[in-house]
Design a protein around this motif. Structure first.
Motif, PDB file in Angstrom:
ATOM      1  N   LEU A  68     -12.022 -95.425  44.156  1.00 51.14           N
ATOM      2  CA  LEU A  68     -12.113 -95.967  45.506  1.00 51.14           C
ATOM      3  C   LEU A  68     -11.051 -97.044  45.670  1.00 51.14           C
ATOM      4  O   LEU A  68     -10.709 -97.740  44.700  1.00 51.14           O
ATOM      5  CB  LEU A  68     -13.510 -96.564  45.728  1.00 51.14           C
ATOM      6  N   GLU A 102     -20.264 -97.708  45.623  1.00 48.10           N
ATOM      7  CA  GLU A 102     -20.040 -96.334  46.087  1.00 48.10           C
ATOM      8  C   GLU A 102     -19.991 -95.338  44.931  1.00 48.10           C
ATOM      9  O   GLU A 102     -20.130 -94.126  45.140  1.00 48.10           O
ATOM     10  CB  GLU A 102     -18.730 -96.249  46.882  1.00 48.10           C
ATOM     11  N   GLN A 155     -18.374-100.893  41.502  1.00 48.84           N
ATOM     12  CA  GLN A 155     -18.310-100.441  42.885  1.00 48.84           C
ATOM     13  C   GLN A 155     -19.587 -99.687  43.246  1.00 48.84           C
ATOM     14  O   GLN A 155     -19.903 -98.662  42.619  1.00 48.84           O
ATOM     15  CB  GLN A 155     -17.087 -99.547  43.101  1.00 48.84           C
ATOM     16  N   ALA A 180     -16.485 -92.380  47.776  1.00 47.70           N
ATOM     17  CA  ALA A 180     -17.352 -92.615  48.931  1.00 47.70           C
ATOM     18  C   ALA A 180     -17.713 -91.319  49.643  1.00 47.70           C
ATOM     19  O   ALA A 180     -18.787 -91.222  50.260  1.00 47.70           O
ATOM     20  CB  ALA A 180     -16.675 -93.577  49.902  1.00 47.70           C
TER      21      ALA A 180
END
Length: 335
Positions: free
Chosen positions: A67, A121, A119, A94
């Motif tokens: 990401l 996501e 992260q 994502a």
């Protein structure tokens, strides 16, 4: 911090501030690469070898994910793997939870990039990996992170200062990510014995594709070849050179084998009043450079450059079958 005393160049005086900044950036990023190399000589080396073996033995593909800036690096790594014989593609971390998980099969290997390893996501991919027993390789600077703890193999990159003066913008870190990706791709390439011919299958376009063609794709054949037999008078040889416009003429023996070559340079070196009346046997350069039609264009260019010549005679079974001139390669965008 910028140096208080400006650097100087011999010709132009002080180095501009922008160049000093560029040099600091490169020095900082090279420090990260050096740290990564040192880590590979240490404990990271064994983990790296396990990651390469896992990918090599996988029945499916490598799913590279990330990401932000790590995502951009992941996309590049996937492209490099695919182009060097390791099936791979990029899945945006994502987007994975919005249907893209369907791209991933139990036969695949996931390579997840996240410098922090935290992260949120990435959680969807982590859970999917665990649910379907899809092995995951984490590329992170924090093995103790959520991503690191969930992964089967953790390639823990050494922490290094970003080139950004605020130590914020991903620069050194992304350089290290793409470097470890390149290292994995080349290790797999070399371990597999991936050849230039196989590489050519994946790169048919552009200059790279042109360089991965063969001599036979660029050589002139048939009536386009300037050729004369042994014993020909130089006057006839010069007319042949002029008619074919390649600045040379191949000299062949009775069986069609290469006996020599006469080039514009040979004419200058042997310039004399009776030049046009003597035999080509007296003027030609014997044992000229030859190449087979099956040679790759990249290798052919290396022969031209190493020998510092502009023309190569193409032979097959000791017979002249073509001729290649540097100008033809330039027009094709190869040289």
């Amino acid at each position: 911090m910028p140096s208080s005393k400006p650097l100087m160049t011999p010709s132009s005086g002080p180095i501009p501030d922008s160049v000093e900044s560029a040099l600091r950036t490169l020095e900082t990023e090279s420090g990260g690469i050096n740290a990564l190399a040192a880590a590979l000589r240490g404990p990271l080396g064994a983990t790296f070898a396990r990651a390469v073996d896992l990918i090599r033995n996988a029945k499916g593909r490598v799913i590279v994910t990330g990401l932000g800036k790590s995502g951009h690096m992941a996309r590049k790594i996937a492209a490099t793997l695919a182009s060097t014989g390791t099936p791979a593609f990029f899945v945006h971390a994502a987007e994975a939870g919005h249907g893209d998980l369907g791209m991933i099969t139990p036969d695949d290997v996931i390579m997840a990039l996240s410098w922090s390893g935290e992260q949120p996501e990435m959680k969807t991919l982590v859970n999917y990996s665990a649910r379907f027993a899809i092995p995951m390789i984490a590329v992170t600077s924090n093995a103790a992170s959520s991503l690191g703890q969930a992964a089967d193999i953790v390639l823990e990159l050494p922490k290094a200062r970003e080139a950004c003066p605020h130590n914020l913008a991903p620069t050194t870190s992304t350089m290290m990510q793409v470097a470890i990706g390149d290292a994995i791709a080349i290790a797999l390439l070399e371990g597999r014995g991936f050849t230039a011919l196989e590489f050519a299958h994946f790169h048919p376009g552009g200059k790279l594709g042109a360089m991965l063609k063969f001599v036979r794709d660029y050589m002139r054949t048939g009536a386009e070849i300037p050729v004369k037999p042994l014993g020909t008078k130089m006057s006839d040889a010069v007319m042949e050179m002029s008619a074919k416009g390649l600045g040379c003429v191949c000299i062949v023996d009775d069986s069609g084998g290469v006996a020599g070559i006469i080039t514009d340079g040979d004419l200058r070196r042997h310039m004399r009043p009776d030049l046009l009346t003597v035999s080509v046997d007296d003027i030609m350069t014997k044992q000229p450079k030859t190449v087979p039609p099956s040679m790759l264009a990249t290798e052919m260019i290396e022969v031209l450059n190493t020998s510092k010549i502009t023309t190569l005679i193409v032979t097959e079974a000791d017979k002249v079958v073509g001729i290649v001139h540097l100008h033809d390669l330039l027009r094709a965008g190869v040289a």
